[in-house]
Design a protein around this motif. Structure first.
Motif, PDB file in Angstrom:
ATOM      1  N   UNK A 137       0.874  -1.171   0.000  1.00  0.00           N
ATOM      2  CA  UNK A 137       0.000   0.000   0.000  1.00  0.00           C
ATOM      3  C   UNK A 137       0.912   1.222   0.000  1.00  0.00           C
ATOM      4  N   UNK A 138       0.751   2.053  -1.041  1.00  0.00           N
ATOM      5  CA  UNK A 138       1.649   3.204  -1.135  1.00  0.00           C
ATOM      6  C   UNK A 138       1.056   4.246  -2.078  1.00  0.00           C
ATOM      7  N   UNK A 139       1.457   5.496  -1.839  1.00  0.00           N
ATOM      8  CA  UNK A 139       1.089   6.613  -2.712  1.00  0.00           C
ATOM      9  C   UNK A 139       2.339   7.409  -3.027  1.00  0.00           C
ATOM     10  N   UNK A 140       2.680   7.501  -4.272  1.00  0.00           N
ATOM     11  CA  UNK A 140       3.788   8.360  -4.675  1.00  0.00           C
ATOM     12  C   UNK A 140       3.358   9.814  -4.614  1.00  0.00           C
ATOM     13  N   UNK A 141       4.312  10.701  -4.361  1.00  0.00           N
ATOM     14  CA  UNK A 141       3.994  12.118  -4.198  1.00  0.00           C
ATOM     15  C   UNK A 141       3.715  12.809  -5.528  1.00  0.00           C
ATOM     16  N   UNK A 142       4.114  12.212  -6.643  1.00  0.00           N
ATOM     17  CA  UNK A 142       3.920  12.847  -7.949  1.00  0.00           C
ATOM     18  C   UNK A 142       2.499  12.607  -8.446  1.00  0.00           C
ATOM     19  N   UNK A 153       1.916  20.876 -10.582  1.00  0.00           N
ATOM     20  CA  UNK A 153       2.827  21.237  -9.495  1.00  0.00           C
ATOM     21  C   UNK A 153       3.564  20.039  -8.914  1.00  0.00           C
ATOM     22  N   UNK A 154       3.180  18.820  -9.351  1.00  0.00           N
ATOM     23  CA  UNK A 154       3.854  17.615  -8.854  1.00  0.00           C
ATOM     24  C   UNK A 154       4.303  16.754 -10.042  1.00  0.00           C
ATOM     25  N   UNK A 155       5.265  17.257 -10.831  1.00  0.00           N
ATOM     26  CA  UNK A 155       5.668  16.540 -12.045  1.00  0.00           C
ATOM     27  C   UNK A 155       6.517  15.307 -11.733  1.00  0.00           C
ATOM     28  N   UNK A 156       6.617  14.437 -12.727  1.00  0.00           N
ATOM     29  CA  UNK A 156       7.511  13.300 -12.611  1.00  0.00           C
ATOM     30  C   UNK A 156       8.950  13.780 -12.584  1.00  0.00           C
ATOM     31  N   UNK A 157       9.784  13.044 -11.848  1.00  0.00           N
ATOM     32  CA  UNK A 157      11.216  13.283 -11.874  1.00  0.00           C
ATOM     33  C   UNK A 157      11.910  12.177 -12.640  1.00  0.00           C
ATOM     34  N   UNK A 158      13.240  12.244 -12.675  1.00  0.00           N
ATOM     35  CA  UNK A 158      14.002  11.249 -13.436  1.00  0.00           C
ATOM     36  C   UNK A 158      13.785   9.841 -12.891  1.00  0.00           C
ATOM     37  N   UNK A 159      13.751   9.709 -11.577  1.00  0.00           N
ATOM     38  CA  UNK A 159      13.557   8.388 -10.994  1.00  0.00           C
ATOM     39  C   UNK A 159      12.178   7.831 -11.318  1.00  0.00           C
ATOM     40  N   UNK A 160      11.162   8.666 -11.216  1.00  0.00           N
ATOM     41  CA  UNK A 160       9.816   8.191 -11.525  1.00  0.00           C
ATOM     42  C   UNK A 160       9.709   7.740 -12.982  1.00  0.00           C
ATOM     43  N   UNK A 161      10.350   8.497 -13.878  1.00  0.00           N
ATOM     44  CA  UNK A 161      10.334   8.104 -15.294  1.00  0.00           C
ATOM     45  C   UNK A 161      11.012   6.750 -15.469  1.00  0.00           C
TER      46      UNK A 161
END
Length: 531
Positions: free
Chosen positions: A397-402, A497-505
């Motif tokens: 169970x988790x929610x990413x901030x992006x 305001x909460x875009x993907x970063x390099x790690x998320x990509x």
């Protein structure tokens, strides 16, 4: 006393003249005292007490060494010590008396003395438990963490002389933190069948009065929060402290079964705190009050309290009272995410709404069998603007901030799979952490990519395969290029305001590969294709 014991005593009594013991030395100390004879322990304790009486300076003790010594005494009673090898030599009642005297001599300022209570609780004899109970009530440790550590052995014990603990421990009901632990222990002993009658039964009237006072106070706090707390953090702490005591009070009164507790439990039903209402409702149901079951059914309609309400209704054999739509797999997934978000270490309050937006049964990295996976959309109507996200419920169970709203469901599963995958050959390295020669190679290769403002961000290591990830722009839009062999895949960052970063990509790319490996139809269930 042997020469090694003499040296240990010297080191213990002269903190200011000795360097802090190394981890190795402390480990040896623990091992030594796990197997020491009762006579050896008693001799050492007598010497320490004699020195303290002479110098009257307990702060001169080497605290790490003292704590290691006491930890060794406690560990001799650990379950693994009983199951493997010969049992340790038992400590006798005179030795427990010396430990209690040392506890008194060290004083409240000593940060290691709580370990003495842990030793007395771990020993579990009538003599040790009596000494434990007296000191826990009359002179308890000052830190909640120390209180918890001192009492843990009582919850782990398979048998206890309950009469050595109760009713003395109930003299601590005036200390809210200690009272909660004592009530939790009495509830635990009753639930485990270690006592025929709940230990607090003779105290039902005082417990009822205490619950009534706590509930009325909490209701006032909810009605006029600014009167009782200067800021939100103080308010949360105040409510949390109240809940910590009200929860075991409700549990105890429900177990005791005295109808005199009904009015106080009804007051708890009027507070807004969902967990407390569930506890009070369960206690009322155990007392035969129909309103308790009705309240649990009502709480089951609320995702934030659904999981707990259903569990309590199962215990009461009343879960059939809940409409099927609140018991479905999707309803349970919504409840799990709402509960997770409401935890203090997450957002700290339940979302206004939750809704399952996708459900699949699929193979997941790290699991041998297919897993039921849910994507759950949540929303908070904050004054500065709504907070909307999509979390995963299933293998974890988790929610990413992006913000994931623009991604296809398969890519949302992929980003969580990429984040969740745990393997020594799956990791990422930031560009700044690479060797200069490797970074130069990837930076040169980046110049050949079909994008503007290309900049190396990180390199993904995927079972021996290297995948450089570049920040870049295409059609004036920011995003990332993940190079996998001869192919470069584009992942837009988004304009919110909460875009993907390099790690998320990279997690999306890694997750796609992992899920496609295990699931031949991966991505076919999406309503619309990913760009």
């Amino acid at each position: 006393m042997s020469s090694s014991e003499d040296q240990f005593l010297t080191n213990l009594l002269h903190k200011q003249e000795q360097p802090t013991a190394s981890p190795t030395d402390l480990a040896e100390t623990v091992a030594r005292w796990k197997s020491a004879t009762d006579e050896e322990v008693r001799t050492l304790l007598s010497s320490v007490l004699e020195s303290l009486q002479t110098d009257a300076q307990s702060d001169r003790l080497n605290l790490p060494l003292l704590e290691a010594f006491l930890e060794g005494l406690a560990q001799r009673y650990a379950p693994k010590s009983r199951s493997g090898g010969p049992p340790p030599a038992p400590l006798e009642a005179p030795t427990f008396e010396l430990l209690a005297q040392l506890y008194d001599a060290l004083g409240a300022r000593n940060s290691a003395r709580y370990q003495i209570l842990r030793v007395l609780a771990s020993a579990g004899t009538t003599a040790s438990l009596g000494l434990f109970a007296n000191r826990l009530v009359d002179d308890p440790p000052t830190q909640p963490r120390q209180l918890d550590a001192a009492c843990v052995p009582l919850f782990q014990a398979t048998q206890l002389d309950v009469d050595a603990l109760f009713p003395k421990l109930f003299d601590a009901l005036g200390n809210p933190v200690l009272a909660a632990i004592v009530l939790d222990l009495s509830n635990h002993l009753y639930r485990r069948g270690m006592v025929a009658e709940h230990p607090a039964t003779p105290r039902v009237q005082s417990l009822t009065q205490l619950l009534k006072a706590m509930a009325e106070r909490l209701r006032l706090v909810e009605e006029q929060p600014s009167k009782y707390a200067a800021n939100q953090q103080e308010l949360q702490n105040l409510i949390g402290e109240s809940a910590t005591l009200i929860i075991p009070l409700c549990d105890a009164l429900g177990a005791i079964g005295d109808p005199a507790a009904v009015p106080a439990l009804n007051i708890v039903l009027e507070v807004r705190h969902r967990r407390l209402r569930a506890e009070a409702a369960t206690a009322l149901a155990r007392l035969g009050e129909k309103r308790g079951v009705e309240m649990l059914v009502e709480l089951a309609a609320d995702p934030a309290s659904r999981t707990r309400a259903l569990a309590y209704l199962e215990e009461l054999d009343e879960v059939v009272q809940v409409p099927k739509e609140h018991r479905s797999p999707s309803a349970l997934a919504e409840a799990k995410l709402a509960s997770w978000l409401a935890e203090p270490q997450q957002i700290g309050l339940a979302p206004q709404s939750v809704e399952v937006v996708d459900r699949r049964r699929q193979f997941w990295p790290g699991f041998d069998e297919p897993q039921d996976c849910f994507l759950v959309r949540y929303e908070y109507p904050f004054p500065q603007g709504p907070l909307i996200g999509i979390g995963l419920v299933g293998p974890t169970i988790y929610c990413l901030a992006v913000d994931l709203q623009d991604l296809a469901p398969s890519d949302i599963y992929a980003i969580y799979a990429g984040w969740h995958a745990d393997h020594p050959e799956l990791y990422e390295e930031d560009a700044d952490d690479l060797a200069d020669s490797e970074r130069d190679v990837y930076e040169m290769a980046g110049k050949e990519l079909d994008a503007d403002n290309v900049e190396l961000a990180l390199v993904g290591r995927f079972f021996g395969r290297n995948m450089p990830v570049y920040r870049a722009r295409r059609s004036q839009q920011p995003g990332f290029l993940v190079v996998d062999g001869d192919e470069a895949s584009w992942y837009g960052a988004g304009n919110n305001s909460r875009p993907l970063g390099a790690r998320e990509a990279y997690w999306i790319h890694k997750g796609r590969r992992l899920l496609a490996t295990f699931n031949s139809d991966f991505g076919e269930e999406d309503e619309s294709p990913t760009e």
